[in-house]
Design an enzyme around this catalytic site. Sequence first.
Site, mmCIF file in Angstrom:
data_model
loop_
_atom_site.group_PDB
_atom_site.id
_atom_site.type_symbol
_atom_site.label_atom_id
_atom_site.label_comp_id
_atom_site.label_asym_id
_atom_site.label_seq_id
_atom_site.Cartn_x
_atom_site.Cartn_y
_atom_site.Cartn_z
ATOM 1 N N SER A 107 0.825 -1.209 0.000
ATOM 2 C CA SER A 107 0.000 0.000 0.000
ATOM 3 C C SER A 107 0.859 1.259 0.000
ATOM 4 O O SER A 107 0.396 2.320 -0.437
ATOM 5 C CB SER A 107 -0.882 0.039 1.252
ATOM 6 O OG SER A 107 -1.715 -1.081 1.297
ATOM 7 N N HIS A 110 -1.251 -2.741 -7.289
ATOM 8 C CA HIS A 110 -1.925 -2.447 -6.020
ATOM 9 C C HIS A 110 -3.440 -2.555 -6.171
ATOM 10 O O HIS A 110 -4.084 -1.661 -6.728
ATOM 11 C CB HIS A 110 -1.504 -1.045 -5.538
ATOM 12 C CG HIS A 110 -2.064 -0.678 -4.206
ATOM 13 N ND1 HIS A 110 -2.381 0.612 -3.856
ATOM 14 C CD2 HIS A 110 -2.378 -1.440 -3.132
ATOM 15 C CE1 HIS A 110 -2.854 0.626 -2.625
ATOM 16 N NE2 HIS A 110 -2.859 -0.603 -2.166
HETATM 17 N N1 LIG Z 1 -6.245 -4.406 3.847
HETATM 18 C C1 LIG Z 1 -6.363 -3.570 2.824
HETATM 19 O O1 LIG Z 1 -7.332 -2.810 2.733
HETATM 20 C C2 LIG Z 1 -5.313 -3.535 1.735
HETATM 21 C C3 LIG Z 1 -5.634 -2.962 0.498
HETATM 22 C C4 LIG Z 1 -4.672 -2.965 -0.519
HETATM 23 C C5 LIG Z 1 -3.418 -3.486 -0.291
HETATM 24 N N2 LIG Z 1 -3.119 -4.018 0.928
HETATM 25 C C6 LIG Z 1 -1.774 -4.586 1.121
HETATM 26 O O2 LIG Z 1 -1.861 -5.987 0.976
HETATM 27 C C7 LIG Z 1 -0.867 -6.617 1.795
HETATM 28 C C8 LIG Z 1 -1.534 -7.619 2.709
HETATM 29 O O3 LIG Z 1 -2.512 -6.945 3.485
HETATM 30 P P1 LIG Z 1 -3.797 -7.719 4.075
HETATM 31 O O4 LIG Z 1 -4.796 -6.681 4.359
HETATM 32 O O5 LIG Z 1 -4.141 -8.897 3.223
HETATM 33 O O6 LIG Z 1 -3.190 -8.223 5.472
HETATM 34 P P2 LIG Z 1 -3.649 -9.447 6.397
HETATM 35 O O7 LIG Z 1 -3.236 -9.087 7.768
HETATM 36 O O8 LIG Z 1 -5.057 -9.824 6.147
HETATM 37 O O9 LIG Z 1 -2.745 -10.645 5.845
HETATM 38 C C9 LIG Z 1 -1.335 -10.607 5.933
HETATM 39 C C10 LIG Z 1 -0.781 -11.952 5.491
HETATM 40 O O10 LIG Z 1 0.645 -11.890 5.661
HETATM 41 C C11 LIG Z 1 1.078 -13.073 6.322
HETATM 42 N N3 LIG Z 1 2.303 -12.757 7.049
HETATM 43 C C12 LIG Z 1 2.423 -12.084 8.225
HETATM 44 N N4 LIG Z 1 3.735 -12.001 8.565
HETATM 45 C C13 LIG Z 1 4.429 -12.621 7.574
HETATM 46 C C14 LIG Z 1 5.811 -12.870 7.365
HETATM 47 N N5 LIG Z 1 6.725 -12.438 8.228
HETATM 48 N N6 LIG Z 1 6.171 -13.555 6.251
HETATM 49 C C15 LIG Z 1 5.243 -14.005 5.374
HETATM 50 N N7 LIG Z 1 3.900 -13.794 5.522
HETATM 51 C C16 LIG Z 1 3.515 -13.103 6.615
HETATM 52 C C17 LIG Z 1 -0.078 -13.434 7.248
HETATM 53 O O11 LIG Z 1 -0.013 -14.779 7.606
HETATM 54 C C18 LIG Z 1 -1.276 -13.142 6.351
HETATM 55 O O12 LIG Z 1 -1.543 -14.223 5.482
HETATM 56 C C19 LIG Z 1 -0.148 -5.486 2.529
HETATM 57 O O13 LIG Z 1 1.008 -5.142 1.804
HETATM 58 C C20 LIG Z 1 -1.172 -4.357 2.494
HETATM 59 O O14 LIG Z 1 -0.602 -3.082 2.588
HETATM 60 C C21 LIG Z 1 -4.045 -4.081 1.945
#
Ligand SMILES: NC(=O)c1ccc[n+]([C@@H]2O[C@H](COP(=O)([O-])OP(=O)(O)OC[C@H]3O[C@@H](n4cnc5c(N)ncnc54)[C@H](O)[C@@H]3O)[C@@H](O)[C@H]2O)c1
Length: 286
Positions: A120, A141
């Site tokens: 993000s 993204h």
């Molecule tokens: N949540 C949102 O609204 C959103 C929107 C767009 C982009 N993003 C981006 O997407 C990515 C994931 O976000 P999310 O919302 O799915 O988060 P989430 O917390 O739902 O999931 C995170 C994932 O990362 C894994 N994880 C945690 N620590 C780890 C490590 N050390 N090594 C490998 N895997 C690990 C977890 O097991 C989980 O599967 C981030 O980069 C976030 O910025 C999030």
Amino acid sequence: MVEIKRVGICGSGIMGSGIAEVAGKAGFEVVLRSRSEEGASAMLAGLDKSLAKQVEKGRLDDAERTAVRGRVRGVADLAELAECDLVLESIVEDLAPKLELIGELDKICGDDAILATNTSTLSVKALAAATGRPAQVCGIHFFNPAAAMPLVELVRAEKTSDDTLEAARRFAESCGKTVVDVRDQAGFVVNALLFPYLNNAVKLLEDGVASRDDIDAAMKGGCNFPMGPLELLDLVGLDTSLAIVEALHAGFDDPNYAPAPMLRRLVEEGKLGRKSGAGFYDYAKK
Ligand SMILES: NC(=O)c1ccc[n+]([C@@H]2O[C@H](COP(=O)([O-])OP(=O)(O)OC[C@H]3O[C@@H](n4cnc5c(N)ncnc54)[C@H](O)[C@@H]3O)[C@@H](O)[C@H]2O)c1
């Protein structure tokens, strides 16, 4: 230019699971990698539930459901991503584990594969520098929920090649998304504009300017936004939101971007929003 047929996704959280479904529905072969077998199984169970709901509502027929399900595989071993044309990492918003992961992917994946990030706010250039193929690294993204949100920000880092960007664009467009091109800068466009607003909403709550419900009602009624800022923070995840605000604060060196203390406190208490069952609101676990 590499033709993308098989897509690897790392991270089975909110976004990884959502993007896997979107890509599977768009006809790509998807290999979704979770760090554990349990995580991979839970993700596939989530996908089954989501597809069943769509069949129930008449948005998908049974044959389509079977076809989508047949295209998505859950794995725990990173080596299973070796044959992917594109690997999109979507793990926790934290630079250190992302750097480690992309470095490993660089060793495992074929020479022509594109490595992309769903970050993000973090620097795509920094991630590219952890690989021996910076020209084949970019940001793709997606937004949350991936199935419903029409936008993808396509991030060109310093060394991203035109071919990489075009292949990534085709992938995102094949997923039915509208693509905007953005520079590799903290928060890109959407989050650079959105998160100062969300963070300020928490500061207003903390300062007692209005209640949680009234802040959300004010922005829905006064700006015609579909969700209030505190509801939206809960949807994004408060840990991810805090990481985004911290990256903006560091990236723009602006004291006004300092994370609201209440946001940090909730994360420390394990209140991460919808995904943990509580955040600004409580979500009864079914
Ligand atoms: N949540 C949102 O609204 C959103 C929107 C767009 C982009 N993003 C981006 O997407 C990515 C994931 O976000 P999310 O919302 O799915 O988060 P989430 O917390 O739902 O999931 C995170 C994932 O990362 C894994 N994880 C945690 N620590 C780890 C490590 N050390 N090594 C490998 N895997 C690990 C977890 O097991 C989980 O599967 C981030 O980069 C976030 O910025 C999030």
